[in-house]
Enzyme design. Sequence first.
Site, PDB file in Angstrom:
ATOM      1  N   ARG A 103      -0.082 -10.815 -16.669  1.00 17.53           N
ATOM      2  CA  ARG A 103      -0.927 -11.392 -16.430  1.00 17.53           C
ATOM      3  C   ARG A 103      -0.150 -12.665 -16.611  1.00 17.53           C
ATOM      4  O   ARG A 103       0.057 -12.950 -16.238  1.00 17.53           O
ATOM      5  CB  ARG A 103      -1.427 -11.409 -18.352  1.00 17.53           C
ATOM      6  N   HIS A 104      -2.046 -13.173 -15.285  1.00 18.11           N
ATOM      7  CA  HIS A 104      -1.622 -14.190 -14.896  1.00 18.11           C
ATOM      8  C   HIS A 104      -1.262 -15.411 -14.993  1.00 18.11           C
ATOM      9  O   HIS A 104      -0.900 -15.358 -16.295  1.00 18.11           O
ATOM     10  CB  HIS A 104      -3.083 -13.893 -13.580  1.00 18.11           C
ATOM     11  N   ARG A 148      -5.398 -16.420  -8.882  1.00 21.23           N
ATOM     12  CA  ARG A 148      -4.155 -17.070 -10.142  1.00 21.23           C
ATOM     13  C   ARG A 148      -3.262 -16.092 -10.105  1.00 21.23           C
ATOM     14  O   ARG A 148      -2.499 -16.193 -10.542  1.00 21.23           O
ATOM     15  CB  ARG A 148      -5.949 -17.065 -11.260  1.00 21.23           C
ATOM     16  N   GLU A 169      -9.542  -7.758 -11.313  1.00 20.06           N
ATOM     17  CA  GLU A 169     -10.247  -8.120 -12.586  1.00 20.06           C
ATOM     18  C   GLU A 169     -11.951  -7.475 -12.570  1.00 20.06           C
ATOM     19  O   GLU A 169     -12.463  -7.246 -11.884  1.00 20.06           O
ATOM     20  CB  GLU A 169      -9.972  -9.461 -13.416  1.00 20.06           C
ATOM     21  N   ARG A 186     -10.655   3.174 -10.835  1.00 16.92           N
ATOM     22  CA  ARG A 186      -9.400   2.360  -9.835  1.00 16.92           C
ATOM     23  C   ARG A 186      -8.148   1.651 -10.529  1.00 16.92           C
ATOM     24  O   ARG A 186      -7.268   2.433  -9.378  1.00 16.92           O
ATOM     25  CB  ARG A 186      -9.991   1.789  -9.648  1.00 16.92           C
TER      26      ARG A 186
END
Length: 179
Positions: free
Chosen positions: A8-9, A61, A85, A124
Amino acid sequence: MGYLYLTRHGQTVWNVSGRVCGATDVELTEKGREQAAALGTVLSSDKDINIDVVVSSPLKRARDTAKIISDAILVPMYTDIRITEQNFGKYEGSGRRSDEFIEAKRHFADNYEGGESMLKVAQRVYNFLDEIKKDTGKTYLIVAHNGIARIVHSYFFDESNEEFSNYSIDNCGLVRYQW
């Protein structure tokens, strides 16, 4: 059998303030940049992890986190819109722990007003994963978001709705999956 890594960022101001930042393009904090650099150091020094490709969400981010990591491990990176996101529509910028938002997240097939459904996001992301899975012999690092991490996890493991909803990783936490 190959591996896929996901992170995760790094931390953002909206993470700190508990705001929903789905598709909103929010910058990293200084701590977020430090988290990315620390993960880059770990990945460059761990001889058991050999990343061939870094792929990131195009949101700042995630992209900035991926750039810091890819520079540290000397591996090229690119972005893919499919791992952006979820667009939480009217909830973007609102309180992440509000009762209304928590209830809305339980409705996987419903589009958020002005946003998209969890099912559309999963489609997606699953398509993206199906594609890179075919790239045998390469180990990917995906740099994305908590919602995307939840979907990636569900690709590899059967989960109940509650387990899916509760799955989370920390900023710059690292998860390994085996194809």
